[in-house]
Design a protein around this motif. Structure first.
Motif, PDB file in Angstrom:
ATOM      1  N   ALA A  32       0.836  -1.206   0.000  1.00  0.00           N
ATOM      2  CA  ALA A  32       0.000   0.000   0.000  1.00  0.00           C
ATOM      3  C   ALA A  32       0.873   1.260   0.000  1.00  0.00           C
ATOM      4  O   ALA A  32       0.549   2.249  -0.665  1.00  0.00           O
ATOM      5  N   THR A  33       1.980   1.211   0.730  1.00  0.00           N
ATOM      6  CA  THR A  33       2.874   2.372   0.784  1.00  0.00           C
ATOM      7  C   THR A  33       3.370   2.726  -0.624  1.00  0.00           C
ATOM      8  O   THR A  33       3.356   3.896  -1.019  1.00  0.00           O
ATOM      9  N   VAL A  78       0.445   4.145  -2.762  1.00  0.00           N
ATOM     10  CA  VAL A  78       0.150   5.552  -2.435  1.00  0.00           C
ATOM     11  C   VAL A  78       1.221   6.451  -3.062  1.00  0.00           C
ATOM     12  O   VAL A  78       0.915   7.491  -3.647  1.00  0.00           O
ATOM     13  N   ARG A  79       2.482   6.025  -2.975  1.00  0.00           N
ATOM     14  CA  ARG A  79       3.568   6.821  -3.576  1.00  0.00           C
ATOM     15  C   ARG A  79       3.408   6.940  -5.086  1.00  0.00           C
ATOM     16  O   ARG A  79       3.789   7.926  -5.687  1.00  0.00           O
ATOM     17  N   THR A 112       3.736  10.560   2.501  1.00  0.00           N
ATOM     18  CA  THR A 112       4.532  10.220   1.314  1.00  0.00           C
ATOM     19  C   THR A 112       4.842  11.454   0.460  1.00  0.00           C
ATOM     20  O   THR A 112       5.570  11.347  -0.521  1.00  0.00           O
TER      21      THR A 112
END
Lengths: 283, 234
Positions: free
Chosen positions: B71-72, B75-76, B104
């Motif tokens: 997910a990180t 999102v980025r 982010t």
């Protein structure tokens, strides 16, 4: 009376250093670290080895101890907890086993004989009948500085905000681009460093022994149960409550009863306010 | 090539399959809506885009595969998510909630904060209020604002009107339109409120029991007998 006040404040500050790390690990990762006392023990032995065996300066010795605690925290999380964190009971059992193993390793390396530690700051403060060692004053001041810095870090920095976010809503944090495993790793490192720092002062306050991890673990559990597991403010307040209670008991009642009132307090809070006096599970 | 491409997507909770071969495209700069009843798989579909559930199939954003990413990373890459019920941080103030969304994109934080306050002036007035004490409408605004703080190119929004008064729904729709038109953000929403979805979106898909049953423009769907029967009772 002034002696009791200062002794109580110093002991409370050290208890707070230990308990805050314990509660942070629970808040962010929802696991109880029963090897938390080992961070403290390692801090004490790392300082002893650096300063009293190798003759390194005390300041560098403290830094080495804190780094050792942080490194052990990172190692424990990466090798053990990260793989088990979906099962909190497995984490509790394995960290308890880790603590026992670490105690055995310490006995092998250093023997089980207690080690006397030199005071970090020698000398005694004397004023109108009040006698307080500089070492206790240093422990008190340093604990407060570190705890104040920790509160500012958690409330005001980007990483601190991310830690709080994970503790409050893991999914909300993840969809904001925060990696919860990195946050757990940071928490274990911070907790390890804080407990190791407390360990240095505990060791100079009492003695360095392989079994010294047990009492601080019980104190940490007591502080977070009474304060409300997960609450930093609760941990700080209750650490001082318990620290003073123990100092008063030791000085005015009987040293043998030192931990008894703490345990009674834990039971009373568990029965009356199960979530703790400041009960919530977020930082 | 569509901006968001989903191909043959299956999603799983344990052994249970929640999505069955979902295929859809969202063109760049558009607003698309997925309508469907409770349990249709709408939230699962959006969670899949963010990599929050186990999936097979392919999801691409602007040609870049999102499959297998965390997910990180997603999102980025430019996906903002406002989930159902917000998943806000109840003991933090509005401003801190929004700043978490900038995790982010810290360099854009001040600019994005101004954008959020421009879209939702009430949030600027209540910057220090803990979101746990806010109304449902304000929490929805914070949720959308937090997603906007990551400088998204695609915004996915799960049931933005659920439990909200008509007046607040109107404000939310207006803010989503502005995000789309003024900031150029492609938007994918899920909704049970068919009127809201068809007024806001140009492209509408009907998701039922984990499968896409119908797709078309908002007008086409509103005139479809199945949609009229299922969602309006006539």
């Amino acid at each position: 009376m002034t002696n009791i006040l200062i002794q109580g404040l110093a002991l409370s500050g050290l208890y707070a250093l230990v308990a805050v790390g314990f509660t942070m690990i629970f808040s962010v990762g929802r696991v109880l670290n029963l090897a938390h006392g080992v961070f403290l023990m390692l801090g004490g032995y790392a300082y002893y080895t650096a300063v009293q065996v190798f003759g390194i300066s005390k300041g560098a010795g403290i830094a080495i101890a804190v780094l050792a605690g942080a490194a052990f925290g990172i190692l424990t999380y990466t090798v053990l907890v990260r793989r088990l964190e979906h099962n909190p009971i497995a984490v509790e059992i394995s960290t308890l086993i880790l603590a026992v193993v670490m105690q055995a390793l310490i006995v092998v390396v250093y023997t089980s004989a207690p080690k006397s530690m030199w005071p970090i700051v020698p000398g005694v403060f004397r004023h109108e009948g009040v006698f307080v060692s500089h070492n206790i004053l240093a422990a008190m001041v340093l604990s407060w500085i570190v705890l104040g810095g920790l509160v500012v870090f958690v409330r005001r920095t980007r990483l601190g905000r991310a830690l709080r976010a994970v503790s409050m809503d893991r999914k909300g944090a993840v969809i904001s681009g925060i990696d919860p495993h990195r946050m757990s790793l940071a928490t274990w490192a911070i907790s390890g460093g804080l407990a190791a720092l407390a360990g240095v002062f505990f060791a100079t306050y009492t003695q360095l022994t392989p079994g010294m991890w047990v009492a601080p673990l019980i104190i940490a559990v007591a502080v977070v149960v009474v304060g409300g597991i997960g609450s930093i403010v609760g941990s700080l307040v209750v650490a001082h409550l318990i620290g003073f209670m123990e100092t008063v008991t030791t000085t005015l009642v009987a040293a043998e009863l030192r931990g008894v009132f703490t345990m009674v307090l834990v039971i009373v809070v568990l029965v009356i306010v199960p979530k703790g006096l400041f009960g919530r599970e977020e930082l | 090539m569509a901006f968001l491409e989903i191909r043959n997507l299956d999603a799983f909770y344990g052994r249970a399959r929640s999505l069955h071969g979902v295929t859809l495209d969202v063109e760049a700069g558009r607003i698309a809506a997925i309508i469907g009843p409770n349990g249709a798989g709408k939230s699962t579909l959006l969670d899949s885009i963010l990599g929050l559930v186990r999936t097979t199939g392919e999801i691409r954003l602007d040609g870049v595969s999102l499959t297998g990413r965390s997910a990180t990373e997603i999102v980025r890459l430019g996906v903002g998510y406002a989930p159902e019920r917000g998943h806000l941080f109840p003991f933090m103030g509005v401003r801190d909630n929004l700043l978490v969304g900038a995790h982010t994109a810290p360099r854009d934080a001040e600019r994005n904060l101004r954008r959020v306050f421009d879209l939702f002036p009430v949030l600027e007035e209540r910057q220090n209020q803990e979101t746990g004490t806010q109304s449902g409408g304000e929490r929805q605004m914070v949720s959308l604002g937090r997603a906007l703080m990551s400088s998204p190119r695609l915004l996915v929004v799960d049931e933005p009107t659920i439990g909200l008064a008509p007046r607040v729904c109107h404000d939310i729709a207006a803010a989503l339109r502005r995000m789309n038109e003024e900031l150029g953000i492609t938007i994918l929403i899920t909704e049970q409120n068919v009127n809201f979805a068809t007024h806001l979106a140009r492209d509408v898909l009907v998701l039922e029991t984990g499968e896409i049953r119908l797709r078309g423009t908002a007008d086409e769907l509103m005139n479809n007998p199945h949609v009229r029967e299922a969602y309006f009772g006539h």
